[in-house]
Design an enzyme around this catalytic site. Sequence first.
Site, PDB file in Angstrom:
ATOM      1  N   GLY A 213      38.598 -12.583  29.833  1.00 51.99           N
ATOM      2  CA  GLY A 213      37.775 -13.651  30.421  1.00 51.99           C
ATOM      3  C   GLY A 213      37.286 -13.281  31.795  1.00 51.99           C
ATOM      4  O   GLY A 213      37.390 -12.129  32.212  1.00 51.99           O
ATOM      5  N   ASN A 214      36.745 -14.246  32.490  1.00 47.33           N
ATOM      6  CA  ASN A 214      36.289 -13.999  33.866  1.00 47.33           C
ATOM      7  C   ASN A 214      36.550 -15.236  34.718  1.00 47.33           C
ATOM      8  O   ASN A 214      37.020 -16.259  34.210  1.00 47.33           O
ATOM      9  CB  ASN A 214      34.814 -13.587  33.870  1.00 47.33           C
ATOM     10  CG  ASN A 214      33.922 -14.689  33.330  1.00 47.33           C
ATOM     11  OD1 ASN A 214      33.751 -15.723  33.945  1.00 47.33           O
ATOM     12  ND2 ASN A 214      33.383 -14.460  32.133  1.00 47.33           N
TER      13      ASN A 214
END
Length: 405
Positions: A213-214
């Site tokens: 993810g980020n």
Amino acid sequence: MDKPKADKPKVVLGVSGGIAAYKACELLRRLTESGHDVRVVPTASALHFVGAATWSALSGNPVATEVWDDVHEVPHVRIGQHADLVVVAPATADMLAKAAHGLADDLLTNTLLTARCPVVFAPAMHTEMWEHPATQENVATLRRRGAVVIEPAVGRLTGADTGKGRLPDPAEIFEVCRGVLARGVTAPDLAGRHVVVSAGGTREPLDPVRFLGNRSSGKQGYALARTAAARGARVTLVAANTALPDPAGVDVVRVGTALQLREAVLKAAADADAVVMAAAVADFRPATYATGKIKKQDDRDPDPIVLVRNPDVLAELSAERVRPGQVVVGFAAETDDVLAHGRAKLRRKGCDLLVVNEVGESRTFGAEDNEAVVLGADGSETPVPHGPKEALADVVWDLVAARLT
Ligand code: CTP
């Protein structure tokens, strides 16, 4: 030296009957100290919380609640006609309903009907009242007509309960008022338009419990959705893994992965006038998905994670232009050589506008403020100074509106 009263911008501060009325004193102080001539128009119920003497002393102006006071001055028409801005804080559910339906049974509601200037509502009420479809429809109606309805804050409400419905911080309401006065926008310039905004960050699963993810919070995309709704647009917000409350009057589609985001954005874009890709979309996803949790093996090294490319949604939208004249906007978060990378990315992606901002461990992600340069395919460069994400959002919509024919 202080300006003469006649030269100061005229602000009407409407106060309706909620416990947050006391916080409007702080808003009033900020408005008067920054050179505005403020006329406070409380409702009769507001005076149960803060008395007329306080409003009069802090504003330096007379205070009335009914149309029957000082009738010879025709205040029910004059106050609204002469205002440069009307701000209602707190705006109760009842006040929003009256404003949406054009009722006029006291001085404040008469003022709202006669005002031809921008109007800002800062609602405060219990979560149930805010979320009720009646209130939501009233908010949508007011926004469609061009009023700015600020989202209530989340937190402690009257009594022991918490939730969405708190009056936003007076400093925040003040900034919104200043922005609205500066822009002087009265017409809902996106009325009749459908805009699509993507927000948040995609998650690419490795197994049922893990993902790549980020750090995108989605706040900038949500600010874009809120401001577009405030300017009259029908808004579809494609939200990837955000933990933010749904903006009022916005159609929210929740997605997880880049592939899901692509599908939702392309579907909504089919009849959209503009698409703004504020989401941080993963460029790669794991090549395989393990249906069971990946276990560590004590006797050998872990398998490497093999990645495959995700489709580039922004480039696809820009190349295909699913609707003629559609304006496509991208975002670029860069850590260094920001403008040079931005210009190259704008060319590569083929979008009309690219909002370029600098990010890092402590910059932009999750913050309330932002700073950016908006690059145009026509060679234009619009710097946006450090400020609330709403202010950047408004600049983006100004540039989009100018490109919509
Ligand atoms: N974007 C997209 N689809 C992707 C990746 C990005 O639509 N698969 C969009 C983002 O929503 C954003 C813009 O493209 O509007 C910029 O994304 P970014 O990842 O910064 O650009 P890249 O081309 O991947 O450049 P780089 O990774 O080299 O910085």
